[in-house]
Design an enzyme around this catalytic site. Sequence first.
Site, PDB file in Angstrom:
ATOM      1  N   TYR A 114      25.133  44.414  25.226  1.00  0.00           N
ATOM      2  CA  TYR A 114      25.407  44.032  26.059  1.00  0.00           C
ATOM      3  C   TYR A 114      24.295  43.818  27.006  1.00  0.00           C
ATOM      4  O   TYR A 114      22.825  44.134  27.100  1.00  0.00           O
ATOM      5  CB  TYR A 114      26.517  43.586  27.061  1.00  0.00           C
ATOM      6  CG  TYR A 114      26.077  45.591  28.245  1.00  0.00           C
ATOM      7  CD1 TYR A 114      26.411  46.661  27.335  1.00  0.00           C
ATOM      8  CD2 TYR A 114      25.901  45.394  29.522  1.00  0.00           C
ATOM      9  CE1 TYR A 114      26.402  47.700  28.146  1.00  0.00           C
ATOM     10  CE2 TYR A 114      25.308  46.305  30.473  1.00  0.00           C
ATOM     11  CZ  TYR A 114      25.817  48.131  29.688  1.00  0.00           C
ATOM     12  OH  TYR A 114      25.667  48.549  30.215  1.00  0.00           O
ATOM     13  N   LYS A 143      21.991  49.476  23.780  1.00  0.00           N
ATOM     14  CA  LYS A 143      22.716  49.138  25.073  1.00  0.00           C
ATOM     15  C   LYS A 143      23.700  48.480  25.133  1.00  0.00           C
ATOM     16  O   LYS A 143      23.780  47.596  24.666  1.00  0.00           O
ATOM     17  CB  LYS A 143      22.095  47.562  25.674  1.00  0.00           C
ATOM     18  CG  LYS A 143      22.292  47.784  27.961  1.00  0.00           C
ATOM     19  CD  LYS A 143      21.554  46.643  28.082  1.00  0.00           C
ATOM     20  CE  LYS A 143      22.308  46.860  29.743  1.00  0.00           C
ATOM     21  NZ  LYS A 143      22.086  47.666  29.894  1.00  0.00           N
ATOM     22  N   GLU A 190      19.504  59.998  32.055  1.00  0.00           N
ATOM     23  CA  GLU A 190      18.586  59.209  32.881  1.00  0.00           C
ATOM     24  C   GLU A 190      19.946  59.249  33.396  1.00  0.00           C
ATOM     25  O   GLU A 190      21.003  60.558  34.225  1.00  0.00           O
ATOM     26  CB  GLU A 190      19.250  58.213  32.228  1.00  0.00           C
ATOM     27  CG  GLU A 190      20.693  57.651  31.017  1.00  0.00           C
ATOM     28  CD  GLU A 190      19.952  56.981  30.016  1.00  0.00           C
ATOM     29  OE1 GLU A 190      19.415  55.288  30.809  1.00  0.00           O
ATOM     30  OE2 GLU A 190      20.839  56.124  29.194  1.00  0.00           O
ATOM     31  N   LEU A 221      18.344  54.586  27.595  1.00  0.00           N
ATOM     32  CA  LEU A 221      18.389  53.078  27.821  1.00  0.00           C
ATOM     33  C   LEU A 221      16.942  52.766  28.228  1.00  0.00           C
ATOM     34  O   LEU A 221      16.711  53.210  29.518  1.00  0.00           O
ATOM     35  CB  LEU A 221      19.612  52.533  28.481  1.00  0.00           C
ATOM     36  CG  LEU A 221      19.018  50.648  28.581  1.00  0.00           C
ATOM     37  CD1 LEU A 221      19.807  50.179  26.998  1.00  0.00           C
ATOM     38  CD2 LEU A 221      19.714  49.881  29.681  1.00  0.00           C
TER      39      LEU A 221
HETATM   40  N1  PDD Z   1      23.225  49.132  33.320  1.00  0.00           N
HETATM   41  N2  PDD Z   1      19.976  52.949  31.658  1.00  0.00           N
HETATM   42  C1  PDD Z   1      21.766  52.886  31.626  1.00  0.00           C
HETATM   43  C2  PDD Z   1      22.495  53.583  30.823  1.00  0.00           C
HETATM   44  C3  PDD Z   1      21.795  50.959  32.302  1.00  0.00           C
HETATM   45  O1  PDD Z   1      23.400  51.376  32.023  1.00  0.00           O
HETATM   46  C4  PDD Z   1      21.145  50.709  33.091  1.00  0.00           C
HETATM   47  C5  PDD Z   1      20.914  49.372  33.084  1.00  0.00           C
HETATM   48  C6  PDD Z   1      19.682  51.585  33.235  1.00  0.00           C
HETATM   49  C7  PDD Z   1      18.589  49.712  33.926  1.00  0.00           C
HETATM   50  O2  PDD Z   1      17.989  49.242  33.319  1.00  0.00           O
HETATM   51  P1  PDD Z   1      17.744  47.975  33.853  1.00  0.00           P
HETATM   52  O3  PDD Z   1      16.237  48.570  34.334  1.00  0.00           O
HETATM   53  O4  PDD Z   1      17.609  47.288  32.512  1.00  0.00           O
HETATM   54  O5  PDD Z   1      19.154  47.630  34.133  1.00  0.00           O
HETATM   55  C8  PDD Z   1      18.902  51.966  32.442  1.00  0.00           C
HETATM   56  C9  PDD Z   1      23.451  47.663  33.699  1.00  0.00           C
HETATM   57  C10 PDD Z   1      22.761  47.489  35.607  1.00  0.00           C
HETATM   58  C11 PDD Z   1      24.399  47.700  33.867  1.00  0.00           C
HETATM   59  O6  PDD Z   1      25.584  48.687  32.867  1.00  0.00           O
HETATM   60  O7  PDD Z   1      25.170  47.398  34.776  1.00  0.00           O
END
Ligand code: PDD
Length: 319
Positions: free
Chosen positions: A41, A167, A199, A223
């Site tokens: 996703y 992701k 993270e 991620l």
């Molecule tokens: N999540 N690490 C994890 C495990 C995440 O699920 C996310 C983002 C990030 C940050 O990635 P980004 O800067 O691209 O949003 C890091 C999204 C927002 C979600 O699952 O809703």
Amino acid sequence: MTAVDDVSHDPIVYLNGELVPLSEARVPVLDRGFIFGDGIYEVAPLYAGHAGRRTPFRFEQHLARLARSVGKIGIANPFDDAGWRSLIARVVAANEAHAGLRADQDAIAYIQVTRGVAKRGHAFPAGIQPTVFVMVTPLNLPSETQRAQGVRCVTAEDRRWLNCDIKSVSLLGNVLMAQYAAENDAFETIQFRDGVLTEGSSSNVWVVKDGVLAAPPRSHKILEGIRYGLIEALAQECGIRFEAREISEAELRAADEIIVSSATKEVLPVTQLDGQAVGKGRPGAVFAALYAGYQRAKAKEAQHAQQGVENESRENITA
Ligand code: PDD
């Protein structure tokens, strides 16, 4: 909040070629996303812009990560970048026209691709169509209070698999960590693997000590957020030294500042960790600089989008 303000009641979504109300969207139970969590996703902000022009923020990078995610699990990307852009624009337009999404509301695009529907069996089935789902809903950014006071976080051991760079919709490990935060009245759970920072359950984590910003390096253990590269660039722009390196649990606990970042949080200061104040217990100077830089980056992208429109209309007039 009126029904018109709250499109979450029934947004128009895209599912496998059709635009339908969310309440009517259905996937078969043998979809491998349902049976195996076999899919990926994306979550990308679409900021409300000047004159109703919505700006997908860092969208090129989001689409590149989407392409990497499908590639890593052997699904053919259902669209090229232009195809994804026009699909998102269609879903936005449908929501603005029929589901109460206002042009001045920030939104979030949720994109999901699963391997598709097949008789249950673990290995990839041949010749099936991926399931494609897109949903655009209002983006509720953190509150002024959360930004001004910072948020509380808790910590836990990272027990997820070792392909965190994908992701994936297989998010049970992340779900359990988010639930742990919720049960402890915290905003987010920050994880360590073998004593080293990884993270949050749905965010990247940044640490500041003596004015130096650090984050875990890009690897299969985290991620790589789309904000990762942006924050690196903002740090450079603001003259803040940045180091991508392993960060120990002791270092996190001794940090002057902790910051979390994600599409829906932007950048947010963490002022309490496991009940202890982080640094002076209030948002710090590096957070303030990165937050201001983030807002400048949004304004810059909106301006580029606007210029693109003006150039397009000029070309149309002269054509
Ligand atoms: N999540 N690490 C994890 C495990 C995440 O699920 C996310 C983002 C990030 C940050 O990635 P980004 O800067 O691209 O949003 C890091 C999204 C927002 C979600 O699952 O809703």
